[in-house]
Design an enzyme around this catalytic site. Structure first.
Site, mmCIF file in Angstrom:
data_model
loop_
_atom_site.group_PDB
_atom_site.id
_atom_site.type_symbol
_atom_site.label_atom_id
_atom_site.label_comp_id
_atom_site.label_asym_id
_atom_site.label_seq_id
_atom_site.Cartn_x
_atom_site.Cartn_y
_atom_site.Cartn_z
ATOM 1 N N GLU A 228 0.884 -1.170 0.000
ATOM 2 C CA GLU A 228 0.000 0.000 0.000
ATOM 3 C C GLU A 228 0.913 1.208 0.000
ATOM 4 O O GLU A 228 1.561 1.508 0.995
ATOM 5 C CB GLU A 228 -0.918 -0.019 1.227
ATOM 6 C CG GLU A 228 -2.067 0.984 1.131
ATOM 7 C CD GLU A 228 -1.765 2.303 1.803
ATOM 8 O OE1 GLU A 228 -1.414 3.267 1.078
ATOM 9 O OE2 GLU A 228 -1.883 2.383 3.029
ATOM 10 N N CYS A 262 -2.052 8.789 2.997
ATOM 11 C CA CYS A 262 -2.075 8.335 1.604
ATOM 12 C C CYS A 262 -3.436 8.583 0.966
ATOM 13 O O CYS A 262 -3.524 8.891 -0.223
ATOM 14 C CB CYS A 262 -1.740 6.845 1.529
ATOM 15 S SG CYS A 262 -0.075 6.450 2.088
#
Length: 454
Positions: A228, A262
């Site tokens: 990720e 993010c």
């Protein structure tokens, strides 16, 4: 960078730590290997009891753990408390659902009995980031441990006390020695650990270079990884949107974790007809945000985690301005101790500016104007990243197109992007691969075994 707690609000080095030696790493790997042999046979009921106890500890001591997070990486204390409680929620989710997710699945065949079985792999290395120092770890650890794996945590070097506290939680919850271990090591030891035969897979949340490095090393050793990585999430606002709700969500989505997320909205793509009003309202709210000591409950924006992040963010802003972008508010580091950068809005951003190709990891909103849905979708997809996307419209035809055509691992309509234990989480393109959370997340690190009996 050494392993140390450095208060980002003051720059003070609070505590330093000695990295594990090779001999200590070997001892930890041997312990993990031994622990797995017995732990894989522990019943789901027993694992569930231990995981529920971990959740209890997180909830009962949320303020204590929050202070450690805030001290080490600077998130506002109210957000840190919420993070500890959210970490408890993912523990409960897998404690309650893992047995169902990993139950044998009957398959009709020419055998007397055939089914799919889900079996644990062994020791999983987790390379985790500093920005959500508890949540990122627990969303890996809860499914991994409930599946019967054992965990090895290599946390970011600026959150060592968080890393040690997490290991202590699992120990206090009743998990056997070696089932979850924190390894205080630098990034230079990751290759050694992932290459060890006793480590069966790896997962990383972090930067593109770090993800590429881990994936390359794991690939050389034929080991699975889940990555990720970064994101440059679009936040699209079309003409039919509820502007009040969209502006409120936009501020929250960009300022989340001092802008260091993010899945924070970063590129605000506005239909030209509503852009002036949206920009004006957003700037007003940005300027009203309270910046200061993250330990104070009324602080809304704290410091960035490290001086390097501050320097890089300001460099990105200044390069955009040099190319012609306009600063609507903010735009310069604050003249005070600590790594403080004010909420900033850039508009009139020219093509070729860093805002088109780079992730801005801090409280900077990038505003773009478009004249059609086609143009909005094209701009939203014109990035190397594909983590999340938020779009605001009450038009159902527009919603359907956005859902199908936005290139992202998650699309939220009339809401800001968030992670939820019930939904799979992850990205496409350079935002990574694989999924965390939900039933998909627990299936990433198991052997999906076909069984045929005749």
């Amino acid at each position: 960078m050494g392993i140390a707690t450095i208060n980002p609000a003051t720059g003070e080095t609070v505590k330093t730590f000695t990295a594990l030696t090779d001999a200590e790493i070997e001892k930890a790997l041997a312990l993990a290997d031994r622990a797995f042999r017995d732990y894989r046979r522990v019943s789901f009921d027993t694992r569930s009891q231990w995981m529920q106890k971990a959740a209890n500890l997180l909830e009962e001591n949320a303020e204590t753990y929050a202070k450690i997070m805030t001290l080490e990486m600077g998130k506002p204390i109210t957000s840190a408390i919420a993070e500890a409680k959210k970490s408890a929620s993912v523990c409960r989710y897998y404690a309650e659902n893992a047995a169902q997710f990993l139950a044998d699945v009957p398959v009709s065949s020419d055998a007397i009995n055939s089914f799919v079985s889900y079996e644990p792999l062994g020791a999983i290395l987790a390379v985790m980031p500093w920005n959500f120092p508890f949540w990122q770890v627990f969303r890996f650890a809860a499914p991994a441990l409930m599946a019967g794996n054992v965990g090895l945590l290599k946390h970011a070097s600026n959150v060592p006390q968080c890393a040690l506290a997490i290991a202590e939680i699992f120990q206090k919850a009743g998990f056997p020695d070696g089932v979850f271990q924190t390894l205080l090591v630098g990034s230079n030891k990751v290759a050694q650990i992932i290459s060890d035969d006793r480590v069966k897979a790896g997962t990383l949340t972090g930067s593109e270079p770090a993800g590429a490095s881990l994936a390359s090393l794991a690939g050389q050793n034929i080991k699975k990884t889940v990555l990720e990585l970064g994101g440059s999430d679009p936040f699209i606002v079309l003409e039919s949107a509820d502007l009040n709700a969209a502006v409120e969500a936009a501020v929250t989505a960009r300022m989340l974790n001092n802008g260091q997320s993010c899945i924070a909205a970063k590129r605000f793509i506005l239909m030209s007809s509503i852009a002036n009003e949206f920009e004006s309202r957003m700037a007003e709210k940005f300027e009203a945000l309270k910046i200061g000591d993250p330990m104070l409950p009324d602080t809304e924006v704290g410091p960035l985690a490290t001086p390097d992040i501050l320097t890089e963010l300001d460099d990105q802003v200044q390069r955009c301005v040099e190319l012609g972008a306009k600063v609507l508010t903010g735009g310069q580091p604050l003249d005070c101790p600590g790594n403080f950068y004010p909420p900033t809005i850039l508009t009139q951003i020219p093509e070729g500016a860093p805002a088109y190709s780079e992730e801005f990891f801090g409280p900077v909103a990038l505003i773009f104007r478009v004249n059609s849905l086609d143009e909005a979708i094209t701009l939203a997809n014109s990035t190397i990243f594909g983590l999340g996307a938020s779009a605001w419209t009450t038009n159902q035809a527009e919603q359907k197109r956005l859902i199908r055509e936005l290139e992202a691992g998650a699309v939220f309509i009339n809401g800001l992007v968030k992670s939820d234990p019930r939904l799979p989480f992850g990205g496409i393109k350079r935002s990574g691969y694989g999924r965390e959370l939900s039933s998909q997340g627990i299936h990433e690190f198991v052997n999906i075994k076909s069984v045929w009996i005749k």
